[in-house]
Design a protein around this motif. Structure first.
Motif, PDB file in Angstrom:
ATOM      1  N   ASP A  47      -0.200 -15.811  -2.331  1.00 19.92           N
ATOM      2  CA  ASP A  47      -1.405 -15.924  -3.145  1.00 19.92           C
ATOM      3  C   ASP A  47      -2.003 -14.528  -3.347  1.00 19.92           C
ATOM      4  O   ASP A  47      -2.414 -13.875  -2.378  1.00 19.92           O
ATOM      5  CB  ASP A  47      -2.405 -16.845  -2.446  1.00 19.92           C
ATOM      6  N   THR A  48      -2.061 -14.083  -4.604  1.00 19.78           N
ATOM      7  CA  THR A  48      -2.591 -12.750  -4.883  1.00 19.78           C
ATOM      8  C   THR A  48      -4.071 -12.625  -4.543  1.00 19.78           C
ATOM      9  O   THR A  48      -4.582 -11.517  -4.387  1.00 19.78           O
ATOM     10  CB  THR A  48      -2.380 -12.378  -6.361  1.00 19.78           C
ATOM     11  N   GLY A  49      -4.744 -13.746  -4.409  1.00 26.21           N
ATOM     12  CA  GLY A  49      -6.143 -13.717  -4.021  1.00 26.21           C
ATOM     13  C   GLY A  49      -6.337 -13.701  -2.517  1.00 26.21           C
ATOM     14  O   GLY A  49      -7.472 -13.636  -2.040  1.00 26.21           O
ATOM     15  N   ARG A  50      -5.226 -13.740  -1.776  1.00 26.23           N
ATOM     16  CA  ARG A  50      -5.322 -13.782  -0.317  1.00 26.23           C
ATOM     17  C   ARG A  50      -4.437 -12.694   0.305  1.00 26.23           C
ATOM     18  O   ARG A  50      -4.794 -11.530   0.339  1.00 26.23           O
ATOM     19  CB  ARG A  50      -4.959 -15.182   0.188  1.00 26.23           C
ATOM     20  N   GLY A  51      -3.259 -13.060   0.756  1.00 24.04           N
ATOM     21  CA  GLY A  51      -2.429 -12.100   1.488  1.00 24.04           C
ATOM     22  C   GLY A  51      -1.498 -11.260   0.657  1.00 24.04           C
ATOM     23  O   GLY A  51      -0.997 -10.228   1.132  1.00 24.04           O
ATOM     24  N   MET A  52      -1.222 -11.664  -0.578  1.00 20.70           N
ATOM     25  CA  MET A  52      -0.299 -10.896  -1.420  1.00 20.70           C
ATOM     26  C   MET A  52      -1.060  -9.754  -2.080  1.00 20.70           C
ATOM     27  O   MET A  52      -1.458  -9.818  -3.240  1.00 20.70           O
ATOM     28  CB  MET A  52       0.364 -11.788  -2.467  1.00 20.70           C
ATOM     29  N   ILE A  53      -1.263  -8.685  -1.316  1.00 16.26           N
ATOM     30  CA  ILE A  53      -2.049  -7.544  -1.775  1.00 16.26           C
ATOM     31  C   ILE A  53      -1.117  -6.358  -2.041  1.00 16.26           C
ATOM     32  O   ILE A  53       0.012  -6.316  -1.538  1.00 16.26           O
ATOM     33  CB  ILE A  53      -3.113  -7.156  -0.727  1.00 16.26           C
ATOM     34  N   PRO A  54      -1.552  -5.372  -2.806  1.00 17.37           N
ATOM     35  CA  PRO A  54      -0.683  -4.236  -3.130  1.00 17.37           C
ATOM     36  C   PRO A  54      -0.181  -3.474  -1.898  1.00 17.37           C
ATOM     37  O   PRO A  54       0.932  -2.928  -1.930  1.00 17.37           O
ATOM     38  CB  PRO A  54      -1.580  -3.348  -4.005  1.00 17.37           C
ATOM     39  N   ALA A  55      -0.974  -3.421  -0.835  1.00 16.78           N
ATOM     40  CA  ALA A  55      -0.571  -2.660   0.357  1.00 16.78           C
ATOM     41  C   ALA A  55       0.546  -3.333   1.140  1.00 16.78           C
ATOM     42  O   ALA A  55       1.170  -2.699   1.995  1.00 16.78           O
ATOM     43  CB  ALA A  55      -1.784  -2.457   1.272  1.00 16.78           C
ATOM     44  N   TRP A  56       0.804  -4.608   0.838  1.00 14.43           N
ATOM     45  CA  TRP A  56       1.801  -5.372   1.596  1.00 14.43           C
ATOM     46  C   TRP A  56       3.115  -5.426   0.845  1.00 14.43           C
ATOM     47  O   TRP A  56       3.151  -5.798  -0.330  1.00 14.43           O
ATOM     48  CB  TRP A  56       1.294  -6.790   1.864  1.00 14.43           C
ATOM     49  N   ARG A  57       4.193  -5.076   1.523  1.00 13.47           N
ATOM     50  CA  ARG A  57       5.538  -5.125   0.951  1.00 13.47           C
ATOM     51  C   ARG A  57       6.186  -6.451   1.347  1.00 13.47           C
ATOM     52  O   ARG A  57       6.407  -6.718   2.529  1.00 13.47           O
ATOM     53  CB  ARG A  57       6.345  -3.942   1.475  1.00 13.47           C
ATOM     54  N   ASN A  58       6.497  -7.272   0.381  1.00 12.94           N
ATOM     55  CA  ASN A  58       7.014  -8.620   0.653  1.00 12.94           C
ATOM     56  C   ASN A  58       8.529  -8.585   0.905  1.00 12.94           C
ATOM     57  O   ASN A  58       9.323  -9.098   0.113  1.00 12.94           O
ATOM     58  CB  ASN A  58       6.676  -9.553  -0.510  1.00 12.94           C
ATOM     59  N   GLU A  59       8.901  -7.946   1.997  1.00 16.59           N
ATOM     60  CA  GLU A  59      10.296  -7.884   2.415  1.00 16.59           C
ATOM     61  C   GLU A  59      10.377  -7.917   3.937  1.00 16.59           C
ATOM     62  O   GLU A  59       9.433  -7.510   4.621  1.00 16.59           O
ATOM     63  CB  GLU A  59      10.977  -6.613   1.908  1.00 16.59           C
ATOM     64  N   ALA A  60      11.497  -8.400   4.444  1.00 13.19           N
ATOM     65  CA  ALA A  60      11.729  -8.423   5.887  1.00 13.19           C
ATOM     66  C   ALA A  60      13.199  -8.148   6.166  1.00 13.19           C
ATOM     67  O   ALA A  60      14.078  -8.528   5.391  1.00 13.19           O
ATOM     68  CB  ALA A  60      11.336  -9.783   6.469  1.00 13.19           C
TER      69      ALA A  60
END
Length: 326
Positions: free
Chosen positions: A221-234
């Motif tokens: 959710d871009t309004g919650r945890g999906m922020i620019p500072a977070w890289r969505n990879e593991a």
């Protein structure tokens, strides 16, 4: 002492609260095992240089960065008079580390110890009044650090993910499910050792079933945890280290006072109950009614209820926020 609070009651408290001035945030750096750690230091508006404050290291869920749920709680703690430090672990966010997006409990435990040592050098803080606030997975890292680091004088855990081998099997599909994840992780680790290159999968996704967290809210959710500072990879090679990490074993070795805030509707409450039962030191718990794991991260009512309880715990165990240091 077992306490429960309904979400409706928590909501009423949150709505009745008055707005407070935002704390000052200072970008800081310090070292952990040869790598630069980048953090944010939240300083109360009424900070008095002549009166060093109780200070807290605040850490968040696995695979996250300092700008997500740690920032929310650090700000809440600074609003209540505490100095609060958030930071990116090695390999995450702005911090150094060659291996990126790799969830390594031992590394994160060591980074918490480095953060505590750094806080002790700050003129705004009293080195004898440092506490640790862990959220979700980092609760396990926090208690493991505290079990061997007496500089952490008091502990609070919010929505803690606390596991041992039994809880891991219950959570990840029994022995067969755990074995499947371990095999995938071991294959990724072998490939990394062979090529020196990491192969990433999504950390979270609503559509890609390769994601570590598939169809999980907050992160998508871009309004919650999906922020620019977070890289969505593991890096999926993390599985063995994670699945064999036992946070519950730290419980009987803790001597510091501890507060746990959780909900039966949040993640693995059975692990929290098991951990709490094994504590031998001073302890208190607050169970909120019908609060999901992710609502603990950023929803106003549960965040305020948890923050008020945590602040009261640290005032009682570390001293009043504005009290002169030792």
């Amino acid at each position: 002492m077992l306490k429960t609070l309904t979400l409706a009651a928590a909501t009423a408290v949150a709505l009745a609260s008055n707005a407070v001035a935002a704390p000052r945030v200072e970008r800081v750096t310090f070292a952990s095992h040869g790598e630069q750690i980048v953090g944010d230091l939240y300083l109360p508006e009424d900070l008095d240089a002549a009166k060093p404050r109780s200070a807290l290291v605040v850490t968040g869920a696995w695979m996250t960065v300092k700008e997500q749920m740690p920032a929310r709680y650090a700000r809440e703690m600074a609003d209540r008079g505490f100095v609060a430090l958030t930071f990116d672990f090695r390999g995450w966010g702005e911090s150094g580390g060659a291996r990126r997006q790799y969830e390594d409990p031992s590394t994160k435990i060591a980074d918490i110890e480095a953060a505590v040592a750094y806080l002790a050098t700050r003129s705004e803080t009293s080195k004898d009044r440092i506490g640790g606030l862990g959220i979700c997975a980092s609760s396990g890292y926090m208690v493991a650090a505290a079990a061997k680091d007496a500089a952490i004088r008091s502990i609070a855990l919010i929505a803690p993910w606390l596991q041992d081998a039994e809880v891991v099997e219950q959570t990840y599909g029994g022995k067969d499910g755990v074995a499947k994840l371990e095999a995938a992780g071991n294959a990724a680790e072998a490939a990394y050792r062979s090529t020196g290159k990491q192969a990433f999968v999504p950390a979270a996704s609503l559509t890609d079933d390769r994601a570590i967290m598939f169809k999980v809210p907050y992160y998508t959710d871009t309004g919650r945890g999906m922020i620019p500072a977070w890289r969505n990879e593991a890096d999926p090679a993390f599985w063995h280290g994670w699945l064999t990490f036992d946070a519950i074993q730290a419980a009987p070795r803790l001597h510091q006072p501890l507060l746990m805030v959780h909900s039966e509707a949040a993640a693995i409450p059975q692990g929290a109950h098991k951990f709490y039962a094994r504590l031998t030191g001073p302890k208190q718990e607050l169970w909120l009614d019908d609060v999901s794991q992710f609502d603990f991260y950023d929803r106003a009512a549960p965040v305020k209820a948890a923050s008020d309880a945590v602040a009261a715990h640290f005032r009682a165990t570390l001293g009043s926020a504005g009290e002169a240091g030792q």
